[in-house]
Design an enzyme around this catalytic site. Structure first.
Site, PDB file in Angstrom:
ATOM      1  CB  CYS A  90      -0.964  -0.032   1.180  1.00  9.01           C
ATOM      2  SG  CYS A  90      -2.347   1.139   1.031  1.00  9.01           S
ATOM      3  CG  HIS A 176      -3.714  -3.764   3.177  1.00 15.30           C
ATOM      4  ND1 HIS A 176      -2.718  -3.223   3.967  1.00 15.30           N
ATOM      5  CD2 HIS A 176      -4.340  -2.714   2.580  1.00 15.30           C
ATOM      6  CE1 HIS A 176      -2.755  -1.899   3.871  1.00 15.30           C
ATOM      7  NE2 HIS A 176      -3.724  -1.560   3.041  1.00 15.30           N
ATOM      8  CD  GLU A 178      -1.413  -6.200   5.657  1.00 14.07           C
ATOM      9  OE1 GLU A 178      -1.610  -4.993   5.863  1.00 14.07           O
ATOM     10  OE2 GLU A 178      -0.995  -6.649   4.571  1.00 14.07           O
TER      11      GLU A 178
END
Length: 344
Positions: A90, A176, A178
């Site tokens: 990001c 993202h 994660e």
């Protein structure tokens, strides 16, 4: 007193540069789930402060800043010095592209939520064992509008052309991986950490315990260590590790401040006795209550309690002339939340 603050140099480490993302600690956790050691680092730190780490990969987190703002955090000048694979997530992607001569623009099609990503090729190392198309989690207001000529496009979404790019061993993704909302997210992080960075999955809690005990034993030697305990997870784990390393040279101190739950002091001391860890007990109830008497302001109370603890510890240590180390147990989130004012 001396300070122990060594990270095991033998661990192959991935550092996460924290640009203020709400997901930074989650990135660190995902790396550790790959059985690889990780640490969250402020991007403003000097390179010399990283000498204790065996860095094999670097991840740049997301963040709320506008990379085009002159006051926004940029990539550190030492980022490429380590010559290890880099992954920008990001804002991390935007910071890399901005630094390398590309363009980042405020996007009228800013995204927050799911998007379908389309890979140019799922044979690319970062996306091995991923589907050709899958859902990812986007959360951005700005996006890359032009990549440097040396970079190549790896993936796009309908509203984000440069959803993933690379140059040599430098990777950048706008989404993202994660978070659980991104399909194949754990696979992508594993691909980066284990395959691209070539770090074997050798870091485990068992290995950490053994190496921590060895490290403490080597560093402390025959000296004594003072460890203040509360009965909570932080100090209890610290005391248990040190006790295994130096046994009778550990001095655990439990201070009763008169503000505990009913029978809490006895319960804590008995638990440590059951673990065969010797505890010194100081009942400072009268001192704390006297110092807090008539004080109403919560912040003033907090400072009084902290200063009184320090005073009690200092009085206690006068009984010994050979305490060389002070042990403190701290949860990892506390380390991050105690950052300096110039943190992103």
């Amino acid at each position: 007193m001396k300070v122990i603050n060594d990270t095991q140099k033998t661990y192959n480490t991935v550092i996460i540069l924290d640009y203020g993302s709400q997901y930074s600690k989650l990135i660190a956790r995902r790396v550790r789930e790959c059985n690889v050691y990780s640490e969250i680092i402020n991007p403003s730190v000097a390179k010399s402060e990283l000498n204790h780490l065996n860095i094999k990969g670097i991840i740049l987190s997301g963040g709320p800043s506008d990379i085009n703002d002159s006051s926004s955090p940029k990539i550190p000048d030492w980022l490429y010095d380590f010559d290890v694979p880099i992954l920008g997530i990001c804002y991390g992607l935007q910071a890399i592209i901005y630094n390398d001569g590309g363009k980042v623009s405020s996007d009228s099609n800013s995204e927050y939520g799911n998007a379908e990503i389309n890979l140019i090729s799922n044979q690319e190392p970062l996306f091995q064992n991923c589907d050709q198309n899958f859902n990812v989690w986007m959360s951005h207001g700005d996006s890359v509008s032009e990549i440097p000529k040396s970079y190549e496009l790896l993936a796009s979404t309908d509203s984000c052309k440069y959803a993933a790019v690379k140059f040599n061993n430098i990777y950048g993704i706008q989404f993202h991986p994660e978070v659980v909302h991104t399909q194949n997210g754990k696979q992508i992080i594993s691909n980066f950490v284990n395959e691209i960075c070539k770090i074997k999955p050798e870091w485990t809690s068992y290995n950490f315990i053994n190496s921590a005990i060895d490290q403490i034993s080597t560093r402390v030697g025959d000296n004594k260590v003072l460890c203040a305990i509360s009965g909570g997870v932080d100090s209890s784990v610290t005391a248990a590790l040190i006790n295994k390393a130096i046994n009778e040279n550990l001095i655990c101190l439990f201070v009763n401040n008169g503000l505990l739950r009913k029978n809490e002091a006895d319960e804590v001391i008995n638990k440590f006795k059951d673990a065969k860890i010797k505890v010194e007990y100081v009942d400072a109830t009268e001192t704390f209550v006297s110092n807090l008497n008539t004080v109403i302001d919560p912040e003033q109370k907090r400072k009084i309690i902290g200063n009184t603890f320090i005073s009690v510890f200092e009085s206690f240590t006068k009984r010994f002339d050979d305490i060389k180390f002070l042990a403190q147990g701290t949860l990892y989130p506390d380390v991050i939340e105690s950052a300096t004012e110039d943190s992103p």
